[in-house]
Design an enzyme around this catalytic site. Structure first.
Site, PDB file in Angstrom:
ATOM      1  N   ASP A 262       0.824  -1.207   0.000  1.00 59.71           N
ATOM      2  CA  ASP A 262       0.000   0.000   0.000  1.00 59.71           C
ATOM      3  C   ASP A 262       0.863   1.265   0.000  1.00 59.71           C
ATOM      4  O   ASP A 262       1.799   1.381   0.793  1.00 59.71           O
ATOM      5  CB  ASP A 262      -0.888  -0.015   1.255  1.00 59.71           C
ATOM      6  CG  ASP A 262      -1.742   1.221   1.356  1.00 59.71           C
ATOM      7  OD1 ASP A 262      -2.575   1.421   0.453  1.00 59.71           O
ATOM      8  OD2 ASP A 262      -1.582   2.004   2.311  1.00 59.71           O
ATOM      9  N   GLU A 304       1.177  -0.971  -5.124  1.00 60.92           N
ATOM     10  CA  GLU A 304       0.105   0.009  -5.290  1.00 60.92           C
ATOM     11  C   GLU A 304       0.778   1.364  -5.417  1.00 60.92           C
ATOM     12  O   GLU A 304       0.999   2.068  -4.436  1.00 60.92           O
ATOM     13  CB  GLU A 304      -0.865  -0.014  -4.105  1.00 60.92           C
ATOM     14  CG  GLU A 304      -2.127   0.790  -4.360  1.00 60.92           C
ATOM     15  CD  GLU A 304      -2.230   2.111  -3.607  1.00 60.92           C
ATOM     16  OE1 GLU A 304      -3.033   2.957  -4.020  1.00 60.92           O
ATOM     17  OE2 GLU A 304      -1.510   2.317  -2.615  1.00 60.92           O
TER      18      GLU A 304
HETATM   19  C1  GLC Z   1      -3.773   3.657  -0.605  1.00 68.63           C
HETATM   20  C2  GLC Z   1      -5.185   3.160  -0.440  1.00 68.63           C
HETATM   21  C3  GLC Z   1      -6.062   4.277   0.028  1.00 68.63           C
HETATM   22  C4  GLC Z   1      -5.532   4.803   1.344  1.00 68.63           C
HETATM   23  C5  GLC Z   1      -4.053   5.143   1.256  1.00 68.63           C
HETATM   24  C6  GLC Z   1      -3.451   5.306   2.605  1.00 68.63           C
HETATM   25  O1  GLC Z   1      -3.654   4.603  -1.594  1.00 68.63           O
HETATM   26  O2  GLC Z   1      -5.633   2.615  -1.649  1.00 68.63           O
HETATM   27  O3  GLC Z   1      -7.395   3.894   0.170  1.00 68.63           O
HETATM   28  O4  GLC Z   1      -6.250   5.952   1.702  1.00 68.63           O
HETATM   29  O5  GLC Z   1      -3.297   4.137   0.613  1.00 68.63           O
HETATM   30  O6  GLC Z   1      -3.245   4.058   3.230  1.00 68.63           O
END
Ligand code: GLC
Length: 621
Positions: A262, A304
């Site tokens: 993430d 991500e």
């Molecule tokens: C990522 C997640 C998002 C979240 C962020 C902080 O981008 O997809 O939903 O707010 O990380 O953890």
């Protein structure tokens, strides 16, 4: 006698030493060795604790490392509670997923978080326990087993950029523990925060302006890229890296097969930069991936990194990192271009932008998607826009207006998320069906929904459906009823699954959408051309409304032609000629038919997508 683990260490130990040297060049040679050995010992503990069934899975995955690249892979992403109430409830729906063709399930954060607000679970207080309302660790282990029995691999988030302000590390820092204070970026005054802010963007300007938060207990400013209760970790601290090596092994040993890294882009901070995509991010990913190779090689990493097209390729590995960092990465660019094409009926911007991306290493895969739990940010590169005769900022503004439904003629019904006029950033929330025109009752909506999915599934990579999109669920009108959600309109596209009658309304078109998606998945599974290892070529458009994507496979080429307009369009004969897609034998796998040629060209109905290939004499496609 050397055991399997020792063999893996022999193969990978040098890579750890190399990485440690890159991330901490200031360490003396012996200190580097000590740190690399620490990582090996975490891997050893993970390996020793690994259950037999998962060791068997390691062996299986090592003999077929392309398992996640195959064309019969289909992903699905959901909130555990909104999909199945509890973890065991999710397991009860495993057959539903299987029936859709799903082989990979990403469950949104389900480890213990701070009480709401917790950013949908992205504010973790304990990486080793499950949110009590969903079940416990045994339930998680049972779920991964049930899913595996159904041929489904579980993916969980590894929230590694930050922890909740209530995580024990943060609690200890607040109580004065110097070591734990060193897990975070804390500054006594505004000097450094102000210096960093000069070049830092804001992720949530509306509800969390700025990137630092004053904390009385700390008596300092702590780095908080996202919300004020999400404290960024200091990844230059080797202890943080070691903590996560342990956490990764723990989750892997519960049967988690894919870890979604993430907000990985934000891990490393460097003064004078946007503090995203720094080279150390990739070195750190590689270090952790190497620990995984030693302890639990069945496990994959998924990056991500929702970043601009120029910054995206390194997440799958370029140059010396090829094949050594993440195995999967979100193809944010394709997602944005899909929506851009539908709003403009034009494919030249998309074709140029997608052509500009290098091929990912053949051992990796893009993750293709059209919606997820997050908003859509219009990551259109100014140069790509310019090449297509557009002005970047104006086009981004247009897309926001179109998908907010305020542009004349728009069929979309989205909500504006985080309007930041200074940065020209105006993101959009909304369910896929509502953004595609179903809520507005536009007659082209179903065809658009199917087109979006056909392109996602035909592009090559691992396509992931967002929960409820297979039913055409519209925006959740009650999204703000929960006070913990009221300030964050991303909840509009996170509806509960309507297993029970009437909750929420399922569109009448549901059947058509679900059946269409199942057919797409079945067709894809039978096409080896769509294995992720084969290169994806984007061809210059002949017809400005038809996206041309070619998959080169040993079986011969497959041409995906997508008509993004609501008019009849053509795949011209020169394209078929160049690809040797001649008749007899030309076949459209999606239409399950031999296309009729008109003056040598293939006619595409409004919003039609064709997957054209040459069917050999055996007649099996
Ligand atoms: C990522 C997640 C998002 C979240 C962020 C902080 O981008 O997809 O939903 O707010 O990380 O953890």
């Amino acid at each position: 006698m050397a055991d399997v683990f020792d063999e893996r260490v022999a193969a990978w130990r040098a890579d750890l030493g190399r990485g440690v040297g890159k991330v901490w060049p200031e360490l003396a040679a012996d200190e580097r060795e000590v740190l690399a050995d620490r990582l090996v010992s975490h891997a050893r503990e993970g390996y020793d604790a690994r259950p037999d069934d998962l060791r068997a899975l390691d062996a299986k995955r090592l003999t077929e490392p392309d398992w996640f690249q195959r064309s019969d892979m289909l992903g699905y992403a959901a909130y555990a509670d909104r999909f199945g109430e509890t973890l065991s409830g999710v397991g009860d729906h495993a057959s539903y997923l299987r029936d859709l063709g799903v082989t990979y399930l990403h469950l949104m954060p389900l480890l213990t978080t701070r009480p709401a607000p917790n950013d949908g679970g992205y504010a973790v207080v304990d990486y080793r326990t499950v949110r009590p309302d969903l079940g416990d660790t045994d339930d998680l282990r049972a779920l991964t087993t049930t899913l595996r029995d159904h041929g489904i691999s579980l993916c969980l988030d590894l929230v590694l950029n930050h922890v909740a302000r209530e995580h024990p590390w943060a609690e200890a820092a607040r109580a004065g523990d110097r070591d734990k204070r060193g897990y975070f970026h804390v500054h006594a005054d505004r000097v450094m925060p102000d210096a960093y802010e000069a070049t830092l963007p804001e992720v949530f300007p509306d509800f969390a302006p700025g990137n630092f938060t004053w904390d009385d207990d700390l008596d300092g400013w702590v780095w908080t890229t996202f919300h004020d209760y999400q404290w960024d970790l200091d990844w230059s601290n080797p202890d943080v890296v070691c903590e996560f090596a342990e956490i990764i092994c723990h989750l892997a040993n519960l049967g988690v097969e894919v870890l979604r890294l993430d907000a990985i882009a934000f891990l490393w901070k460097r003064l004078g930069t946007a503090c995203q995509n720094q080279p150390e991010v990739h070195e750190l990913t590689r270090l952790l991936r190497t620990v995984v190779r030693m302890a639990c090689p069945a496990v994959l990493f998924k990056a991500e990194a929702i970043v601009g097209p120029a910054d995206l390729p390194p997440y799958l590995g370029v140059g010396e990192h090829a094949g050594r960092v993440s195995d999967l990465a979100y193809h944010n660019g394709l997602m944005v271009q899909l929506w851009s094409m539908l709003a403009t009926w034009e494919v030249s911007l998309a074709s140029g932008a997608l052509q500009a991306l290098p091929q990912p290493p053949s051992t990796t895969s893009w993750l293709t998607y059209a919606r997820c739990h997050d908003d859509i940010g219009w990551a259109i590169d100014d140069t790509d826009a310019w090449r297509a005769g557009l002005e970047g900022a104006a086009h981004r503004r247009f897309l926001s207006d179109w998908y907010a439904g305020t542009h004349p003629g728009s069929w979309a019904r989205g909500l504006v998320f985080q309007d930041n006029p200074a940065a020209g950033d105006r993101r959009i929330s909304g369910s896929l069906a509502s953004l595609a025109g179903l809520e507005a009752g536009d007659p082209g909506a179903i065809a658009r929904i199917l087109l979006i999915h056909a392109v996602m599934l035909g592009f090559g990579g691992l396509p992931v459906l967002w929960m409820g999109d297979e039913l055409g669920l519209l925006n959740d009108v009650g999204w703000a009823d929960d006070p913990a959600h009221a300030g964050d309109n991303r909840w509009v596209h996170r509806p509960r699954m309507p297993w029970r009658h009437g909750e929420p309304d399922v569109p009448a078109e549901r059947e058509q959408i679900t059946e269409g998606l199942k057919q797409l998945a079945r067709t894809r599974a039978g096409l080896p051309h769509l294995h992720a290892a084969h290169p994806t070529e984007i061809w210059d458009p002949r017809d400005p409304g038809v996206l041309l994507v070619v998959r080169r496979a040993p079986e011969g080429p497959l041409l995906m032609a997508a008509n993004v307009t609501d008019e009849e369009r053509w795949v011209t004969d020169d394209v078929l000629h160049w690809l040797d897609l001649h008749t007899p034998g030309l076949y459209d796998a999606l239409g399950a038919a031999v296309p009729k040629l008109h003056d040598g060209a293939v006619r595409l109905a409004p919003y039609q997508v064709a997957w054209l290939h040459h069917r050999s004499g055996t007649g099996t496609g």
